[in-house]
Write an enzyme that holds these catalytic residues in place. Structure first.
Site, PDB file in Angstrom:
ATOM      1  N   TRP A 103     -33.686 -34.312 -10.408  1.00 22.67           N
ATOM      2  CA  TRP A 103     -34.536 -33.454 -11.229  1.00 22.67           C
ATOM      3  C   TRP A 103     -33.923 -32.074 -11.392  1.00 22.67           C
ATOM      4  O   TRP A 103     -33.967 -31.492 -12.480  1.00 22.67           O
ATOM      5  CB  TRP A 103     -35.954 -33.390 -10.648  1.00 22.67           C
ATOM      6  CG  TRP A 103     -36.584 -34.746 -10.652  1.00 22.67           C
ATOM      7  CD1 TRP A 103     -36.797 -35.555  -9.586  1.00 22.67           C
ATOM      8  CD2 TRP A 103     -37.031 -35.485 -11.809  1.00 22.67           C
ATOM      9  NE1 TRP A 103     -37.352 -36.752  -9.990  1.00 22.67           N
ATOM     10  CE2 TRP A 103     -37.506 -36.735 -11.345  1.00 22.67           C
ATOM     11  CE3 TRP A 103     -37.062 -35.214 -13.173  1.00 22.67           C
ATOM     12  CZ2 TRP A 103     -38.021 -37.704 -12.200  1.00 22.67           C
ATOM     13  CZ3 TRP A 103     -37.582 -36.172 -14.033  1.00 22.67           C
ATOM     14  CH2 TRP A 103     -38.044 -37.413 -13.545  1.00 22.67           C
ATOM     15  N   ASP A 172     -39.737 -26.083  -9.210  1.00 22.28           N
ATOM     16  CA  ASP A 172     -40.379 -27.338  -9.584  1.00 22.28           C
ATOM     17  C   ASP A 172     -41.041 -27.859  -8.307  1.00 22.28           C
ATOM     18  O   ASP A 172     -40.359 -28.226  -7.357  1.00 22.28           O
ATOM     19  CB  ASP A 172     -39.312 -28.318 -10.086  1.00 22.28           C
ATOM     20  CG  ASP A 172     -39.888 -29.683 -10.459  1.00 22.28           C
ATOM     21  OD1 ASP A 172     -41.091 -29.921 -10.233  1.00 22.28           O
ATOM     22  OD2 ASP A 172     -39.116 -30.521 -10.975  1.00 22.28           O
ATOM     23  N   LYS A 196     -48.316 -36.609  -9.190  1.00 27.26           N
ATOM     24  CA  LYS A 196     -47.978 -36.950  -7.805  1.00 27.26           C
ATOM     25  C   LYS A 196     -49.053 -36.434  -6.850  1.00 27.26           C
ATOM     26  O   LYS A 196     -49.683 -37.202  -6.136  1.00 27.26           O
ATOM     27  CB  LYS A 196     -46.597 -36.406  -7.465  1.00 27.26           C
ATOM     28  CG  LYS A 196     -45.515 -37.065  -8.331  1.00 27.26           C
ATOM     29  CD  LYS A 196     -44.203 -36.330  -8.319  1.00 27.26           C
ATOM     30  CE  LYS A 196     -43.256 -36.829  -9.387  1.00 27.26           C
ATOM     31  NZ  LYS A 196     -42.792 -38.206  -9.210  1.00 27.26           N
TER      32      LYS A 196
END
Lengths: 361, 361
Positions: A103, A172, A196
């Site tokens: 990511w 993030d 999540k």
């Protein structure tokens, strides 16, 4: 609840059962409105209370002071990868990025696509992203430092946040937001796809410090400017109402049932501790992350062979334990144990792991 | 159903009750997965079947041939306002826009923000957007022609689509998609925020013709390129799963319960006919759109005074008729009668309108 499995999916992931039950109970008639939450106007008192309550709970749980704005956007963390440099990295300046996995790599790529000047000041790519870099030297005059607080795919997590000497940190936090308390004053921006630890897919929580807004250039498309969301309380256009509503219920559960982030962290530490212990003491399973970089959210491990891994995942499903296959890009096994994963679920997994060793070890 | 009102909201709007009931019934355990639809992986067989079925039903309902791609994006129609010129209007070329109200104005503005060359070739602003322009001369060599097929706020709708001489038409169909059949071969791109005629807020249906994809410039941010969604079946990153799932159920209802778009149009014509008749014959209510431009989806009307309008909206709520207030930018009254609004609901509204005239006319 009968028929439900223990769900270790990496995202979309398990939600607290009481949250799902509340959604179910009021799905046809939300708070006496005579309409579903999916049918009320986003400008109605019903939805206004939802989004205000969600915002207040984010502020309270994360101990945000008045300098922070809480926003709900669409497009996932992936859209943030391009919005962050577009909004917050002025031409002529550069930003530091730390590369800790897939990511982070994507975040770096999206800044590069825009021709922005990026310095990758640290990376753990040399060891297949199995650790979080330490003692990083940040660039002089960097506009911000970007990190990925938890690496869902590689199973690593920043145990503490780096000292940037006052430069705004951007993180993030898609896969560990609300899993533990932290000092928000280090951060200029925090973002998290909801699917999540917060709610369903389709909404991204963005927390931005007021002073960062001064960097937003004029002339950006309206929907790509953070200031648009700030100026319109995330409702310049219709927000993803159902997803925001689910977040509100998850945050209520976090405050009122769990008791806040300190309590949540305790539970998360216990869950992760049980699993890593089962791995380390087995002489069979092998954790893929270096010990001091291990994630409390995503426990990644290998078995002695790929055949055994397949068998493990399949037999786990037969035992009511789902989502244990590693990310398609790395293979192996992964147990994602976000906030809504119960201690009971983790214990059931540990029992199964012990049994599997007994039969195959 | 007991406790539910007749909902005339402009969006988010009413959903078919059987759809909500199905969502409710399987919310804790989707198709035997042991998980909620909000908890299954977007890469699982469960969600794959959902998005494939939704796509197939869009193709079938709209009679799309193989040259069209069906995509699910986030960000609403408002994000499309900037993505369309960014992707499909090459530098050095210009595009024609028709201005029929607030949303068309925003689409034009977003193209302008990017410095794109735009020709507003027709506008109904001279009469407060109360009509759809006719006999439009399009520019020679325009890259596309952009229209708004139904104007939610002003209550006007294109009864038929303009002849562009083969230039691709692009339409914002947020408030009338799936309300009637039309010839898709005229269109290069169709987009629709879901929250009026398709599902909940948080997903945008985009239908793009293959040849348009050749225009997409290299170097755009990944999440802002149509090609990303085409190449990854709308799953480059996690899609808004719950919203896509709801769309799938709405489309199933449209095909299997209503019987397709021809049938849907018949019902919609009957509903709109009843309401416009009640307005025209009352000598009390006054429709705001010119008769031949009237929308089948949003029936906008005024009462003799603003005080009476307030009273009308308030008393309607007491009669179980919600969402009749006009858009905050124009005032007056508006009954949005999308696909999921039943004939029964419209009849109840007409009865109330008659009663209100009797008491106040």
């Amino acid at each position: 609840m009968k028929g439900r499995i223990h769900n270790f999916n990496a995202g979309p992931a398990v939600l607290p059962l009481p949250v799902l039950e509340e959604i179910q109970a009021e799905l046809l008639n939300f708070k006496g409105s005579g309409m579903s939450i999916t049918e009320v106007s986003h400008r109605s008192k019903w939805f206004d209370e939802v989004i205000q309550d969600a915002t207040t709970r984010v502020r309270r749980l994360l101990k945000l002071d008045d300098s922070f704005r809480v926003l709900f956007l669409q497009g996932g963390a992936s859209l943030q990868f391009c919005m962050i440099p577009m909004n917050l990295l002025p031409d002529g300046q550069s930003a530091d990025y730390v590369n800790t996995g897939s990511w982070a790599t994507k975040a770096i790529k999206e800044a590069g696509i825009q021709g922005k000047a990026i310095n990758v000041v640290a990376s753990s790519e040399d060891k297949n992203f199995s650790y979080i870099p330490k003692d990083i030297s940040f660039s002089r005059d960097t506009a911000y430092v970007h990190i990925t607080s938890n690496n869902t795919i590689k199973g690593t997590q920043w145990a503490s946040f780096p000292d940037t000497g006052g430069v705004p940190l951007i993180s993030d936090m898609s896969s560990d937001i609300m899993s533990r308390p932290f000092d928000p004053s280090l951060f200029g921006l925090i973002y998290a796809g909801a699917q999540k630890n917060l709610g369903p897919a389709g909404v991204t929580l963005v927390i931005i410090r007021e002073d960062m807004l001064e960097r937003v250039p004029r002339g950006l498309p309206t929907m790509l400017k953070y200031t648009t969301y700030v100026d319109h309380n995330s409702m310049f256009n219709t927000p993803p109402c159902f997803a925001v509503y689910t977040i509100q219920l998850v945050l209520k559960w976090l405050e009122e049932t769990i008791g806040g982030l300190e309590k949540m962290e305790e539970v998360n530490r216990e869950k992760a501790g049980l699993l890593y212990k089962a791995i380390d003491e087995s002489g069979f399973y092998k954790g893929t992350a270096e010990k001091e970089s291990r994630s409390m959210m995503n426990v990644t491990f290998r078995l002695p062979s790929e055949d055994l891994e397949k068998q493990f995942v399949q037999q786990a499903i037969e035992h009511g334990l789902g989502g244990l296959k590693g990310h398609r890009s790395v293979g192996g096994c992964r147990a994602s144990i976000y906030n809504a994963t119960s201690l009971e679920a983790v214990k059931a997994l540990v029992d199964f792991m012990d049994e599997f060793v007994h039969e195959n070890g």
